[in-house]
Design an enzyme around this catalytic site. Structure first.
Site, PDB file in Angstrom:
ATOM      1  N   ASP A   1     -15.420  -1.109   8.006  1.00  0.00           N
ATOM      2  CA  ASP A   1     -16.050  -1.468   6.744  1.00  0.00           C
ATOM      3  C   ASP A   1     -17.117  -2.515   7.003  1.00  0.00           C
ATOM      4  O   ASP A   1     -16.852  -3.504   7.710  1.00  0.00           O
ATOM      5  CB  ASP A   1     -15.006  -2.009   5.764  1.00  0.00           C
ATOM      6  CG  ASP A   1     -13.952  -0.971   5.409  1.00  0.00           C
ATOM      7  OD1 ASP A   1     -14.259   0.241   5.478  1.00  0.00           O
ATOM      8  OD2 ASP A   1     -12.820  -1.357   5.066  1.00  0.00           O
TER       9      ASP A   1
ATOM     10  N   GLU B   1     -14.126  -5.423   8.849  1.00  0.00           N
ATOM     11  CA  GLU B   1     -12.836  -5.146   9.474  1.00  0.00           C
ATOM     12  C   GLU B   1     -12.768  -3.705   9.943  1.00  0.00           C
ATOM     13  O   GLU B   1     -13.567  -2.862   9.523  1.00  0.00           O
ATOM     14  CB  GLU B   1     -11.678  -5.428   8.507  1.00  0.00           C
ATOM     15  CG  GLU B   1     -11.675  -4.566   7.264  1.00  0.00           C
ATOM     16  CD  GLU B   1     -10.527  -4.932   6.317  1.00  0.00           C
ATOM     17  OE1 GLU B   1      -9.541  -5.532   6.768  1.00  0.00           O
ATOM     18  OE2 GLU B   1     -10.627  -4.600   5.130  1.00  0.00           O
TER      19      GLU B   1
ATOM     20  N   ARG C   1     -11.692   3.498  10.854  1.00  0.00           N
ATOM     21  CA  ARG C   1     -12.802   3.335   9.912  1.00  0.00           C
ATOM     22  C   ARG C   1     -13.197   1.872   9.868  1.00  0.00           C
ATOM     23  O   ARG C   1     -12.362   0.996   9.647  1.00  0.00           O
ATOM     24  CB  ARG C   1     -12.394   3.786   8.508  1.00  0.00           C
ATOM     25  CG  ARG C   1     -13.586   3.847   7.525  1.00  0.00           C
ATOM     26  CD  ARG C   1     -13.142   3.932   6.075  1.00  0.00           C
ATOM     27  NE  ARG C   1     -12.688   2.632   5.575  1.00  0.00           N
ATOM     28  CZ  ARG C   1     -11.476   2.414   5.079  1.00  0.00           C
ATOM     29  NH1 ARG C   1     -10.563   3.380   5.031  1.00  0.00           N
ATOM     30  NH2 ARG C   1     -11.140   1.218   4.625  1.00  0.00           N
TER      31      ARG C   1
ATOM     32  N   ASN D   1     -10.106  -0.495  10.161  1.00  0.00           N
ATOM     33  CA  ASN D   1      -8.858   0.077   9.651  1.00  0.00           C
ATOM     34  C   ASN D   1      -8.334   1.081  10.667  1.00  0.00           C
ATOM     35  O   ASN D   1      -8.984   2.098  10.930  1.00  0.00           O
ATOM     36  CB  ASN D   1      -9.103   0.767   8.311  1.00  0.00           C
ATOM     37  CG  ASN D   1      -9.599  -0.189   7.258  1.00  0.00           C
ATOM     38  OD1 ASN D   1      -8.821  -0.817   6.563  1.00  0.00           O
ATOM     39  ND2 ASN D   1     -10.923  -0.336   7.147  1.00  0.00           N
TER      40      ASN D   1
ATOM     41  N   TYR E   1      -9.096   3.964  -4.748  1.00  0.00           N
ATOM     42  CA  TYR E   1      -8.122   5.030  -4.906  1.00  0.00           C
ATOM     43  C   TYR E   1      -8.013   5.583  -6.325  1.00  0.00           C
ATOM     44  O   TYR E   1      -7.373   6.608  -6.527  1.00  0.00           O
ATOM     45  CB  TYR E   1      -6.745   4.543  -4.432  1.00  0.00           C
ATOM     46  CG  TYR E   1      -6.782   4.087  -3.002  1.00  0.00           C
ATOM     47  CD1 TYR E   1      -7.029   4.989  -1.974  1.00  0.00           C
ATOM     48  CD2 TYR E   1      -6.604   2.742  -2.670  1.00  0.00           C
ATOM     49  CE1 TYR E   1      -7.082   4.575  -0.652  1.00  0.00           C
ATOM     50  CE2 TYR E   1      -6.660   2.324  -1.352  1.00  0.00           C
ATOM     51  CZ  TYR E   1      -6.895   3.242  -0.346  1.00  0.00           C
ATOM     52  OH  TYR E   1      -6.961   2.824   0.956  1.00  0.00           O
TER      53      TYR E   1
ATOM     54  N   GLU F   1       0.819  -1.215   0.000  1.00  0.00           N
ATOM     55  CA  GLU F   1       0.000   0.000   0.000  1.00  0.00           C
ATOM     56  C   GLU F   1       0.854   1.267   0.000  1.00  0.00           C
ATOM     57  O   GLU F   1       0.372   2.351   0.342  1.00  0.00           O
ATOM     58  CB  GLU F   1      -0.946  -0.024   1.201  1.00  0.00           C
ATOM     59  CG  GLU F   1      -1.919  -1.194   1.175  1.00  0.00           C
ATOM     60  CD  GLU F   1      -2.734  -1.303   2.447  1.00  0.00           C
ATOM     61  OE1 GLU F   1      -3.531  -0.379   2.710  1.00  0.00           O
ATOM     62  OE2 GLU F   1      -2.576  -2.296   3.183  1.00  0.00           O
TER      63      GLU F   1
ATOM     64  N   SER G   1      -6.677  -2.161   2.071  1.00  0.00           N
ATOM     65  CA  SER G   1      -6.952  -1.519   0.770  1.00  0.00           C
ATOM     66  C   SER G   1      -7.421  -2.492  -0.297  1.00  0.00           C
ATOM     67  O   SER G   1      -7.235  -2.271  -1.487  1.00  0.00           O
ATOM     68  CB  SER G   1      -5.708  -0.765   0.265  1.00  0.00           C
ATOM     69  OG  SER G   1      -5.405   0.296   1.134  1.00  0.00           O
TER      70      SER G   1
ATOM     71  N   GLY H   1      -7.252   5.875   5.208  1.00  0.00           N
ATOM     72  CA  GLY H   1      -6.663   6.706   4.175  1.00  0.00           C
ATOM     73  C   GLY H   1      -6.984   8.175   4.375  1.00  0.00           C
ATOM     74  O   GLY H   1      -8.067   8.533   4.843  1.00  0.00           O
TER      75      GLY H   1
END
Length: 315
Positions: free
Chosen positions: A255, A269, A253, A271, A214, A20, A146, A275
């Site tokens: 998901d 999951e 964050r 994070n 992205y 990443e 990601s 990002g």
């Protein structure tokens, strides 16, 4: 006029060693620019194996960790910063390591009452020879972010993805395989233990993969998400509970997937270093709450300073 971080030296850790890296370079660039607008002296550090020596020479007051993926997000860099007694942003050693390990974090979240998908870990060659569960299912590395190395195996597929058995596969010998949950892709930012809002992610192509996350125009974000009020509220509470169960701090964050036909919501999951790119979800959520990008970066940095001394060893 002096900014709120005038007189402060912030080292922004970016790039790094993981798959990443490119995303991290963008996150770090954006955060470094914001810190300079806030008045800080900024050192941009492309984090390599000599990180400890570089930071010992720079002597920053705090590190803004904009690394993503293995090494930078899994507790390793956090351990280096603890040893150097430099305050740093985001989660500590334990929470970082735990959240990066999908199998272990799912077990902890499930024990805390958070609904997670089923499935488990399988040896990658065995998983490539034959279906280990009835399609549709998802195959993913156990410790990557990601959506790197993720495959959706559709219903009726003749064979598993052969890429996971390739010699070039670099994401570990075990893969996480879990049932595919149809429906909406959701994300919830959590800041200081409180959920921000719910974003619905609509990929331009069928799957919210690395490019959709992205790439330019890879996905459309609907904020707030167009889900029923009870599901919206449940997503917020699940994200808060997961954040707490893993021992997270600062901004994270979560998901999630919401099967709107069967009213099933699961958390995939957490994070620990979301990002911070122009297309990233957490800055977008903060903006809807009246917190612009610079103020978000300021809060994250001040949160690290508030812990003082070392970054904190408990979480």
């Amino acid at each position: 006029m002096a900014g709120p971080l005038s007189g402060h030296h912030v080292a922004v850790l970016l790039g790094g060693l993981s798959s990443e890296r490119e995303v991290s370079l963008v996150s770090g660039r954006e955060c470094a620019a914001a810190l300079e607008r806030l008045g800080a002296k900024v050192s941009r550090v492309d984090a390599g194996r000599d990180l400890a020596q570089v930071l010992a020479k720079l002597k920053p007051g705090v590190c803004f960790n904009a690394l993503h993926g293995a090494w930078g997000e899994d507790g390793c860099v956090q351990g280096v910063l603890e040893t150097l007694a430099i305050p740093y942003t985001h989660c500590g050693v334990l929470a970082s390591a735990l959240a990066m390990d999908k199998a272990k974090s799912k077990a902890v979240m499930a024990a805390a009452g958070v609904a997670v998908p089923g499935g488990g870990l399988f040896e990658r060659h065995a998983a490539a020879r034959a279906h280990v569960m009835e399609p549709p299912y998802v195959v993913k590395p156990n410790a990557e972010g990601s959506s790197v190395g993720v495959f959706v195996v559709p219903k009726g597929a003749n064979a598993p993805p052969q890429e996971i058995a390739a010699a070039s596969w670099s994401f570990g010998e075990e893969v996480m395989i879990e049932p595919y949950v149809a429906g909406k892709e959701l994300a919830v930012g959590v800041m200081d233990g409180k959920a921000m809002t719910v974003t619905e992610i609509v990929p331009r192509a069928g799957f919210y993969d690395y490019e959709a996350k992205y790439g330019e125009g890879g996905s459309r974000h609907i904020v707030p998400a167009t889900v029923p009020p009870h599901a919206f509220e449940k997503a917020m509470r699940m994200a808060e509970r997961a954040h707490a169960a893993l021992g997270c701090r600062g901004v994270t964050r979560s998901d999630l997937r919401y099967d709107d036909v069967n009213d099933i919501l699961v958390l995939l999951e957490v994070n620990t270093q979301p990002g911070m790119t122009p297309t990233s979800l957490v800055p977008e959520q903060a903006a809807t709450l009246g917190v612009n990008f610079d103020r978000l970066v300021l809060w994250i940095t001040e949160d690290a300073y508030a812990r003082g001394g070392a970054g904190g060893t408990a979480s």
